[in-house]
Enzyme design. Structure first.
Site, short mmCIF file in Angstrom:
data_model
loop_
_atom_site.label_atom_id
_atom_site.label_comp_id
_atom_site.label_asym_id
_atom_site.label_seq_id
_atom_site.Cartn_x
_atom_site.Cartn_y
_atom_site.Cartn_z
N ASP A 123 0.86 -1.18 0.00
CA ASP A 123 0.00 0.00 0.00
C ASP A 123 0.90 1.24 0.00
O ASP A 123 1.75 1.40 0.88
CB ASP A 123 -0.91 0.02 1.23
CG ASP A 123 -1.94 1.14 1.14
OD1 ASP A 123 -3.03 0.87 0.60
OD2 ASP A 123 -1.66 2.26 1.62
N ASN A 164 -1.74 12.87 -4.67
CA ASN A 164 -2.75 13.35 -5.61
C ASN A 164 -3.15 14.78 -5.32
O ASN A 164 -3.29 15.61 -6.24
CB ASN A 164 -3.99 12.44 -5.56
CG ASN A 164 -3.82 11.18 -6.39
OD1 ASN A 164 -3.07 11.17 -7.37
ND2 ASN A 164 -4.51 10.13 -6.01
N ASP A 211 -0.88 8.97 -11.12
CA ASP A 211 -0.86 7.85 -12.06
C ASP A 211 0.56 7.45 -12.42
O ASP A 211 0.88 6.27 -12.55
CB ASP A 211 -1.63 8.22 -13.34
CG ASP A 211 -3.13 8.28 -13.12
OD1 ASP A 211 -3.60 7.80 -12.07
OD2 ASP A 211 -3.83 8.83 -13.99
N GLU A 266 -4.35 2.42 -4.67
CA GLU A 266 -2.91 2.34 -4.47
C GLU A 266 -2.48 1.02 -3.85
O GLU A 266 -1.38 0.91 -3.31
CB GLU A 266 -2.44 3.50 -3.58
CG GLU A 266 -2.93 3.46 -2.15
CD GLU A 266 -4.28 4.13 -1.95
OE1 GLU A 266 -4.55 4.55 -0.82
OE2 GLU A 266 -5.05 4.25 -2.92
#
Length: 417
Positions: free
Chosen positions: A262, A270, A279, A305
């Site tokens: 993770d 983000n 991305d 993620e």
């Protein structure tokens, strides 16, 4: 009238080949991305034109029914070879397209060769046989792609090429009559009728298999797309869990390791740098994960993620070392991404199972607990499940239901918050 009338067979063959070529081009018009269909359909139509010229032997001058007919025939064979090359992703070769036709034109300029029926047969057999075997070889080079129709197509093209090449020593041992064949009447023989019928069936089978081959590839591409994460190229959640179940049903020697990854504080990446950067970070991690897994390891993206990997066979130390390699490599690679200081890291939870069948959800739950610990201890670390190995058979008497992977991912998100 004989049972196998050669002129009738020729006319039937001509009609069938025109129909096959038209249907193949129609299939290409429906899916223009498959350019091999255009090559193959064009080849069949050009071959039909060559056959039409040969049918007029004795009716039209030999310069058309013989010289031009074989130029067109060799061009058709070259188009078929280029169709196979195009199917395997190779570039068009002008040399291969023109070699047969140029060789025939050059031979026609030599009277001794042109006037000898045996020499003409040797040249024709060598050209057609070489193109057919070349087609079989090109298809064979792509054998790693699991397409069932590939193998009968390879066998048929190789068989056809081999039969033409066998004619060469036979022609040398038993030269043909010097008198030229000038009409259909000279072809009225049982064996010639058999060969013509076989050729008709051969072309029908070849064309059908090539169409089936392109259809299989299209279906395989759709299947792979449905099992692949579009952003990272890794297996998606469905494909990864299916593979995991298969591994657990038939495990390799040793243990099976389940690694749950993770990305730390991904939401802040983000929010700070935008989703496009997010991305790029996800793709970077997928590349890092794939590059650092041991041979035989399979990775997948579970969603967002969250990623996972399954390793067959390694002991605890080897699995932990692999997880550490991934963590360290990603921390180094994601320190700066496209000139932007991102400093992304990843936390890893690691769980093991015995070499006997066990549910994938049990491993996911235990790896999730280890991942929760890694998050709680400061992130950017690898933690292994500390309890015993997953039991071979879940304890039904406890009434405890294995939590789903959805629940496991939800727990991971709570830990990451």
């Amino acid at each position: 009238m004989p049972l196998l009338h050669v002129p009738t067979i020729y006319v039937l063959m001509l009609a069938v080949m025109v129909l096959l070529g038209a249907l193949t081009l129609f299939a290409w018009l429906q899916n223009r991305a498959v350019r091999a269909l255009a090559w193959w359909g064009g080849a069949v139509l050009v071959m039909a034109a060559a056959l039409g010229l040969l049918c007029l032997r004795g009716v039209i001058p030999d310069v058309y029914s013989l010289d031009l007919a074989y130029v067109v025939l060799f061009t058709a064979c070259a188009l078929m070879l280029e169709g196979a090359r195009c199917f395997e992703g190779r570039r068009t070769s002008p040399f291969l397209l023109l070699a047969g036709a140029v060789t025939w034109i050059a031979a026609c300029q030599i009277p001794a060769l042109y006037e000898s029926a045996t020499a003409r047969m040797i040249i024709v057999s060598a050209a057609i046989g070489s193109y057919s075997l070349g087609c079989a070889y090109v298809l064979w080079t792509g054998r790693a792609e699991p397409l069932l129709s590939r193998w009968p197509l390879i066998v048929l093209t190789a068989l056809g090429g081999g039969l033409f090449l066998v004619r060469i020593p036979l022609a040398v041992a038993h030269p043909l009559a010097a008198a030229p064949v000038t009409s259909f009447e000279a072809l009225q023989s049982f064996w010639f009728a058999i060969v013509s019928t076989f050729t008709l069936l051969f072309f029908i089978a070849i064309n059908y298999l090539f169409l089936a081959l392109t259809k299989e590839r299209s279906e395989l591409a759709h299947k792979r797309a449905s099992m692949t994460d579009a952003l990272t190229g890794l297996a998606n959640r469905r494909a990864f869990l299916e593979f995991g179940e298969q591994c657990l049903k038939a495990p390799a020697d040793g243990t099976i390791a389940f690694l749950l990854f993770d990305l730390d504080l991904f939401k802040s990446i983000n929010d700070t740098h935008g989703h496009a950067m997010g991305d790029r970070v996800l793709r970077l991690f997928a590349q890092t994960l794939s590059a650092n897994l041991p041979r035989g390891g399979v990775a997948g993206r579970l969603g967002g993620e969250e990623f996972a990997a399954i390793l067959e066979g390694p002991d605890r130390q080897a699995a932990s070392a692999a997880a550490e390699r991934v963590r360290e490599s990603f921390a180094a690679a994601a320190r700066v991404v496209d000139g932007v200081a991102v400093a992304a890291t990843v936390s890893v939870g690691l769980a093991h199972a015995d070499s006997e069948p066990v549910g994938i959800e049990a491993l996911c739950e235990r790896a999730d607990k280890a991942l929760y610990t890694a998050k709680a201890l400061g992130r950017n670390r690898v933690e292994s499940a500390v309890d015993e190995l997953v039991p071979l058979v879940p304890d039904a008497s406890s009434g405890h239901r294995m939590p789903s992977s959805e629940h496991a991912r939800a727990a991971t998100k709570r830990a990451a918050a």
